[in-house]
Each structure stands twice: as C-alpha cells, then as structure tokens.
Write an enzyme that holds these catalytic residues in place. Structure first.
Site, PDB file in Angstrom:
ATOM      1  N   ARG A   1       3.556   7.802   3.055  1.00  0.00           N
ATOM      2  CA  ARG A   1       4.153   8.208   1.835  1.00  0.00           C
ATOM      3  C   ARG A   1       5.479   8.796   2.248  1.00  0.00           C
ATOM      4  NH1 ARG A   1       0.900   7.231  -2.965  1.00  0.00           N
ATOM      5  NH2 ARG A   1       2.639   7.975  -4.133  1.00  0.00           N
TER       6      ARG A   1
ATOM      7  N   ALA B   1      -2.181  -1.757   8.825  1.00  0.00           N
ATOM      8  CA  ALA B   1      -3.100  -2.088   9.802  1.00  0.00           C
ATOM      9  C   ALA B   1      -4.392  -2.579   9.257  1.00  0.00           C
ATOM     10  CB  ALA B   1      -3.629  -0.630  10.329  1.00  0.00           C
TER      11      ALA B   1
ATOM     12  N   SER C   1       0.890  -1.154   0.034  1.00  0.00           N
ATOM     13  CA  SER C   1       0.047   0.025  -0.130  1.00  0.00           C
ATOM     14  C   SER C   1       0.766   1.365   0.047  1.00  0.00           C
ATOM     15  CB  SER C   1      -1.003  -0.223   1.100  1.00  0.00           C
ATOM     16  OG  SER C   1      -1.843   1.027   1.180  1.00  0.00           O
ATOM     17  N   HIS C   2       0.422   2.309   0.561  1.00  0.00           N
ATOM     18  CA  HIS C   2       1.166   3.669   0.408  1.00  0.00           C
ATOM     19  C   HIS C   2       2.618   3.577   0.796  1.00  0.00           C
ATOM     20  CE1 HIS C   2      -2.407   6.157  -0.793  1.00  0.00           C
ATOM     21  NE2 HIS C   2      -3.230   5.545  -0.030  1.00  0.00           N
ATOM     22  N   GLY C   3       2.905   3.003   1.949  1.00  0.00           N
ATOM     23  CA  GLY C   3       4.165   2.965   2.575  1.00  0.00           C
ATOM     24  C   GLY C   3       5.299   2.108   1.858  1.00  0.00           C
TER      25      GLY C   3
ATOM     26  N   SER D   1       6.146  -2.119   5.728  1.00  0.00           N
ATOM     27  CA  SER D   1       4.803  -1.235   5.824  1.00  0.00           C
ATOM     28  C   SER D   1       3.554  -2.201   5.658  1.00  0.00           C
ATOM     29  CB  SER D   1       4.933  -0.578   4.384  1.00  0.00           C
ATOM     30  OG  SER D   1       4.078   0.521   4.714  1.00  0.00           O
TER      31      SER D   1
ATOM     32  N   CYS E   1      -8.027   5.037   0.252  1.00  0.00           N
ATOM     33  CA  CYS E   1      -8.405   6.514  -0.093  1.00  0.00           C
ATOM     34  C   CYS E   1      -9.399   6.866  -1.038  1.00  0.00           C
ATOM     35  CB  CYS E   1      -7.141   7.299  -0.070  1.00  0.00           C
ATOM     36  SG  CYS E   1      -5.925   7.008   1.136  1.00  0.00           S
TER      37      CYS E   1
HETATM   38  C1  LIG Z   1     -11.417   4.352   3.499  1.00  0.00           C
HETATM   39  C2  LIG Z   1     -10.292   4.732   3.819  1.00  0.00           C
HETATM   40  C3  LIG Z   1     -10.123   6.095   3.420  1.00  0.00           C
HETATM   41  C4  LIG Z   1      -8.929   6.791   3.461  1.00  0.00           C
HETATM   42  N1  LIG Z   1      -8.584   8.068   3.092  1.00  0.00           N
HETATM   43  C5  LIG Z   1      -7.622   8.788   3.040  1.00  0.00           C
HETATM   44  C6  LIG Z   1      -7.168   9.714   2.784  1.00  0.00           C
HETATM   45  O1  LIG Z   1      -8.114  10.417   2.048  1.00  0.00           O
HETATM   46  N2  LIG Z   1      -6.164  10.401   2.805  1.00  0.00           N
HETATM   47  C7  LIG Z   1      -5.105   9.992   3.595  1.00  0.00           C
HETATM   48  O2  LIG Z   1      -4.045  10.415   3.833  1.00  0.00           O
HETATM   49  N3  LIG Z   1      -5.284   8.629   4.097  1.00  0.00           N
HETATM   50  C8  LIG Z   1      -6.473   8.006   4.068  1.00  0.00           C
HETATM   51  N4  LIG Z   1      -6.837   6.644   4.656  1.00  0.00           N
HETATM   52  C9  LIG Z   1      -5.772   6.087   5.330  1.00  0.00           C
HETATM   53  C10 LIG Z   1      -4.531   5.442   4.454  1.00  0.00           C
HETATM   54  O3  LIG Z   1      -5.326   4.460   3.809  1.00  0.00           O
HETATM   55  C11 LIG Z   1      -3.684   4.848   5.412  1.00  0.00           C
HETATM   56  O4  LIG Z   1      -2.854   5.779   6.205  1.00  0.00           O
HETATM   57  C12 LIG Z   1      -2.531   3.880   4.570  1.00  0.00           C
HETATM   58  O5  LIG Z   1      -3.085   2.883   3.397  1.00  0.00           O
HETATM   59  C13 LIG Z   1      -1.398   3.178   5.286  1.00  0.00           C
HETATM   60  O6  LIG Z   1      -0.595   2.718   4.339  1.00  0.00           O
HETATM   61  P1  LIG Z   1       0.525   1.526   4.881  1.00  0.00           P
HETATM   62  O7  LIG Z   1       1.444   1.272   3.919  1.00  0.00           O
HETATM   63  O8  LIG Z   1       0.885   1.818   6.212  1.00  0.00           O
HETATM   64  O9  LIG Z   1      -0.699   0.318   5.236  1.00  0.00           O
HETATM   65  P2  LIG Z   1      -2.035  -0.371   4.797  1.00  0.00           P
HETATM   66  O10 LIG Z   1      -2.657   0.465   3.766  1.00  0.00           O
HETATM   67  O11 LIG Z   1      -2.486  -0.964   5.858  1.00  0.00           O
HETATM   68  O12 LIG Z   1      -1.377  -1.910   3.719  1.00  0.00           O
HETATM   69  C14 LIG Z   1      -0.376  -2.657   4.332  1.00  0.00           C
HETATM   70  C15 LIG Z   1      -0.272  -3.708   3.101  1.00  0.00           C
HETATM   71  O13 LIG Z   1       0.559  -4.693   3.597  1.00  0.00           O
HETATM   72  C16 LIG Z   1       0.180  -6.010   3.311  1.00  0.00           C
HETATM   73  N5  LIG Z   1       0.659  -6.610   4.298  1.00  0.00           N
HETATM   74  C17 LIG Z   1       0.580  -6.647   5.604  1.00  0.00           C
HETATM   75  N6  LIG Z   1       1.298  -7.709   6.359  1.00  0.00           N
HETATM   76  C18 LIG Z   1       2.189  -8.335   5.241  1.00  0.00           C
HETATM   77  C19 LIG Z   1       3.118  -9.472   5.503  1.00  0.00           C
HETATM   78  N7  LIG Z   1       3.395  -9.783   6.402  1.00  0.00           N
HETATM   79  N8  LIG Z   1       3.443 -10.208   4.141  1.00  0.00           N
HETATM   80  C20 LIG Z   1       3.120  -9.422   3.198  1.00  0.00           C
HETATM   81  N9  LIG Z   1       2.019  -8.233   2.909  1.00  0.00           N
HETATM   82  C21 LIG Z   1       1.927  -7.872   4.080  1.00  0.00           C
HETATM   83  C22 LIG Z   1      -1.460  -5.854   3.542  1.00  0.00           C
HETATM   84  O14 LIG Z   1      -1.962  -6.901   3.124  1.00  0.00           O
HETATM   85  C23 LIG Z   1      -1.482  -4.519   2.960  1.00  0.00           C
HETATM   86  O15 LIG Z   1      -1.857  -4.424   1.456  1.00  0.00           O
HETATM   87  C24 LIG Z   1      -7.887   6.185   4.346  1.00  0.00           C
HETATM   88  C25 LIG Z   1      -8.149   4.804   4.712  1.00  0.00           C
HETATM   89  C26 LIG Z   1      -9.287   4.200   4.639  1.00  0.00           C
HETATM   90  C27 LIG Z   1      -9.549   2.704   5.234  1.00  0.00           C
END
Ligand SMILES: Cc1cc2nc3c(=O)[nH]c(=O)nc-3n(C[C@H](O)[C@H](O)[C@H](O)COP(=O)(O)OP(=O)(O)OC[C@H]3O[C@@H](n4cnc5c(N)ncnc54)[C@H](O)[C@@H]3O)c2cc1C
Length: 452
Positions: free
Chosen positions: A304, A113, A9-11, A110, A42
C-alpha cells in the site's frame, strides 16, 4: 497522460486510488488477469471462520465502483509483455482469447506473487491446496465442512500457515503443522514467545512437526492421502502449502532487471530498470529501517505504501519510499502478538550486532483483578548494544496490546535509542495500562543490563 496499472490487489489498488485522489481526470487502465478485482487475502481467515459471510465482500473495490470513478477496469485480461521502447503492453483477453497492444505514458506493475509449491513428488495430487486469493478461499471454505476431511496437513508455519491451522482446528479437524525450521513463527517471534504459542497450538489439536523436511505427497486414487517427511508420515485428507511465495514475474524477465529470486529491481522512487515503468508490492524489495538495506517483506502494508508513492511519482512528484520495519500482528487462539524489526533470531541473517531484553509484566496494576482484564504481557526489545539504537520488538498477551509495536516501529524509523525510550512519555490509566509502559520498563532494564 495515460497510466496502465497491472494487478488489482493491494499495490495496484493503492496506485489507482492515489492517482484518483490527486488527479481524477487521469486516463487509467487497470488490468487484472483473474475474474475478480481487489480480493484481500488478509481477510481470508475471517471468511473461512465465518466471521465474514460473503467471500465477495473481502475487497476494497468493485469493478463497477471504480468504473463509476472513470477508471477503465479490465478483468480477466492478462498483460503478457511490455515493449518499453514503444511504450506499449500486450494484453491477452482471456474471455475471447484475443490479444491487442495498448500504449502507456506510465506503467505501474503490482503483479505480486503466487504460493510456492514444494518441489517433491505428488504435488499434482487432488486436495493439495494453497492459501492465497479468492479461488483458494472458496475451495478451502468447502473443505472446512467436508466430512471426508479429518486430517489436514499445513506445510509452512509462518503467519499464513498458522492462520490455516487455526481455521481447520476450529472446524474440528486434526491438524499437523510441518516446518523446516525448529519453531513455528520462527521468523516473527523468538523462542520465549513461540514456546507459549506451541503449547497453545497443541492444546487445540494441532500437532507440531517442526524441524522436518517434506519429501513426498503420497496419493491414493489420485488424491493425497499422506505427507512423508524425513522423519515421519502424516495421514492427510487435505494439504495446504503455505511455505513461501514466488514472484509473479516470469513474463518480465526479458524486459526488466530482476534479482535471482525474480524480484523486480526498483530504486528508491520505485522506478524499474526501464523508463516510465514502476513496480510495487510483493514482487519487489523494500528499504528496511533497522539495517538501511533492502529486504523482501511481503506485506500488504508495504504494497500500500509503495502504491501510494508510485502514484505520487507517476504524477510528477519526487517521493522516496520510506524505510519500513516489517511490523505485523496476529492472533493465535487466545493470544495476540505483534513484532517489528530485528529479533534475536533474525539478527545474524540481517548482519547486525544486537542484544535483547525480555520482560514480563501485567497489563494493569496488580490491584486490578484478572477478571477485569488484567493479563500477563510478554515484551522483548532488541537493540544495538554499542549505539543503543532500537532495532526491533515483540509483544504478546491475551489482552490486545499489539499497538505498542507501532510505537516501536516509529522509534526504529526515527532512529531512537534506549535512552530515549526509557523515559518516553506514555499515558497511564489503570483501566488500560501501568504508570510505566512496558516499553519504558524494557528500555530501563536494557540500560541497567548494559551498565553491568
Ligand atoms: C492468507 C494471507 C493473509 C495475509 N494477511 C496479511 C495481513 O494481515 N497483513 C498484511 O500486511 N499482509 C498480509 N498478507 C500479505 C498481502 O496479502 C500481500 O502482501 C499483498 O497482497 C501483496 O499485494 P500485491 O499487490 O503485491 O500482489 P498480490 O496480492 O499478489 O496481487 C497481484 C495481483 O496481480 C494480478 N496479476 C499478476 N500478474 C498479472 C498480469 N500480468 N496481468 C494482469 N494481472 C496480473 C494477480 O492476479 C493478482 O490479483 C496476507 C497474505 C495471505 C496470502
């Protein structure tokens, strides 16, 4: 050098992108346990409301596109453990149920949650949904057009819950929005704003059941039929749980230092407690500019920024994560709002002394008619009454004036004071705004209040 990135995802995406931008010949292995990379929650509301037609387009990258750039993308493969001494990870291939070890020089996590489930009876009934990720997006979309779904109950009135409520209200359903806190969006906006938004939500067939605690999901024939709180029972054909998130870090608890919420502890370079392992995104905290302390702010913007900084440090730079203010924006039917930093309502929880000023103005000079887009604008500025430092702000209007909040975010980051903001140079054009921007007006009013 071989870099393994976990999570797409984003990170994770930004980490891979950052490495490619600077050193495209780096060996990168990118792991995603789901069957789709880079879905952006998002963009979910835009998909659910039909603005974006194809769920598969709600993403920044495809496996094919990233492979063409030389990235080894592994989809449906879960990283299940890390051996920090050996510098290896264990990968479970979910397609053929095999496991293998992969060595790394640098590892960036990354893992993000997952939606938190409310620990009450009935959580396993059919039609108790969440709102995060592509699988839930597809399931929710089906429910927007399901004639058997008339009563939708959303639990959690933060910005995701508000998005869910708006989607189903626009789909013609009756929505009940439950929250433990007394106001919707209570952590994003103070009462002056949420009073207006509450009326707007009610006008759109959304019943606000705030200040209530969920006790049970009641079922009939294996499906949810009602939600019982400490005050009432709400008929429910569909329940959407949007009451917080849980860090996806159970698998890391014996390897990395986590805090009591399961968030991975990182230093200002995003390094974890083990060498060569970095963590970013929703499973970490970020430095919070208004207080200088660390805070959990689950936003894509933060993930990001962290991803890009982790990429820099992986490549040998020496870069600190800048402090952020948690700026966010949302539209609720006709209104657009944005907020950043400390609010009156979050001041105590953040341990800061604050004072606020609330001003109402019009977006343009009075001679511009409403029909030409002149709208009321509400703005609240929060500051330290002793040092005059800007701590936060909120803005709302039917006209999109949310970008002002980015200026306040900069002011917080740059440690500006009311005195700086009161006479700061902002443009004037009657087609857009007024000779004194509302940020000037609020800071001038705050200085006057302090003088008295
Ligand atoms: C409905 C909704 C709307 C949002 N709107 C906004 C917005 O408008 N603006 C904004 O700034 N933020 C928004 N957010 C928040 C934003 O989506 C999150 O902050 C962001 O997605 C976090 O990114 P992340 O990379 O930390 O993790 P996540 O998005 O949680 O992704 C983690 C990924 O890692 C994978 N993963 C986890 N563990 C493992 C593993 N052990 N092995 C392999 N893969 C794994 C998961 O399957 C997942 O795909 C929104 C969130 C939601 C739910």
């Amino acid at each position: 050098m071989k870099v393994i990135v976990v999570g797409s995802s984003h990170g994770g995406f930004e980490t891979v992108r950052g490495i490619l931008a600077e050193k495209p010949d780096t060996e990168i292995q990118w792991y995603e346990k789901g069957d789709f990379i880079s879905f952006l929650s998002c963009g979910m509301q835009l998909y659910l409301e039909g603005v974006v037609k194809d769920v598969n387009s709600v993403r920044y990258a495809t496996a094919k596109g990233m492979r063409a750039k030389g990235v080894n993308v592994f989809v449906h493969q879960e990283v299940t453990s890390i051996d920090p001494d050996a510098h290896t990870v264990t990968v479970h291939n979910l397609d053929d149920d095999t496991t293998r070890k992969e060595p790394y020089d640098k590892l960036v996590l990354s893992a993000g949650a997952v939606p938190a489930s409310i620990p009450v009876p009935g959580g396993d009934l059919a039609n108790v949904y969440a709102m995060r990720g592509r699988d839930w997006a597809i399931k929710l979309k089906e429910k927007t057009v399901d004639p058997d779904v008339q009563n939708v109950t959303v639990i959690g009135a933060g910005y995701i819950g508000i998005e869910a409520a708006e989607v189903f209200s626009k789909a013609g359903k009756h929505v009940t929005l439950i929250d433990l806190l007394p106001r919707p969006l209570a952590l994003y906006l103070d009462q002056e704003f949420t009073d207006i938004l509450s009326d707007t939500l009610k006008d759109h067939n959304i019943y606000l059941a705030t200040g209530q605690s969920v006790k049970e999901f009641i079922g009939q024939d294996g499906k949810v039929s009602a939600v019982k709180t400490d005050q009432a029972e709400y008929p429910s054909d569909l329940v959407i749980e949007t009451a917080g998130i849980k860090a996806n870090t159970g698998w890391l608890k014996d390897t990395l230092e986590l805090n009591n919420k399961g968030l991975v502890k990182v230093n200002d370079h995003l390094e974890t407690s083990q060498p060569d392992i970095y963590a970013v995104g929703d499973s970490t905290k970020v430095p919070y500019a208004p207080t200088g302390k660390e805070l959990q702010i689950a936003l894509a913007t933060n993930a990001r920024r962290q991803g890009r900084i982790a990429a820099k440090n992986v490549l040998g730079h020496d870069m600190k994560m800048p402090a952020v203010s948690g700026s966010s924006a949302l539209s609720v039917f006709d209104y657009h709002f944005a907020s950043t930093g400390i609010k009156e309502g979050t001041s105590d929880a953040n341990g800061v002394k604050s004072q606020s000023v609330f001003v109402t103005d019009t977006t343009q000079p009075p001679f511009v008619p409403d029909e030409a887009g002149n709208q009321t604008v509400f703005f609240k500025l929060t500051f330290d009454p002793d040092s005059h430092l800007i701590l936060g702000a909120q803005i709302m209007s039917k006209r999109d004036v949310t970008a002002n909040i980015n200026a306040i975010s900069l002011a917080i980051q740059g440690k500006m004071t009311l005195d700086d903001l009161a006479y700061a140079d902002f443009f004037f054009q009657p087609g857009f705004d007024r000779p004194w921007n509302i940020m000037n007006v609020a800071a001038q009013q705050a200085l006057q209040d302090l003088d008295q």
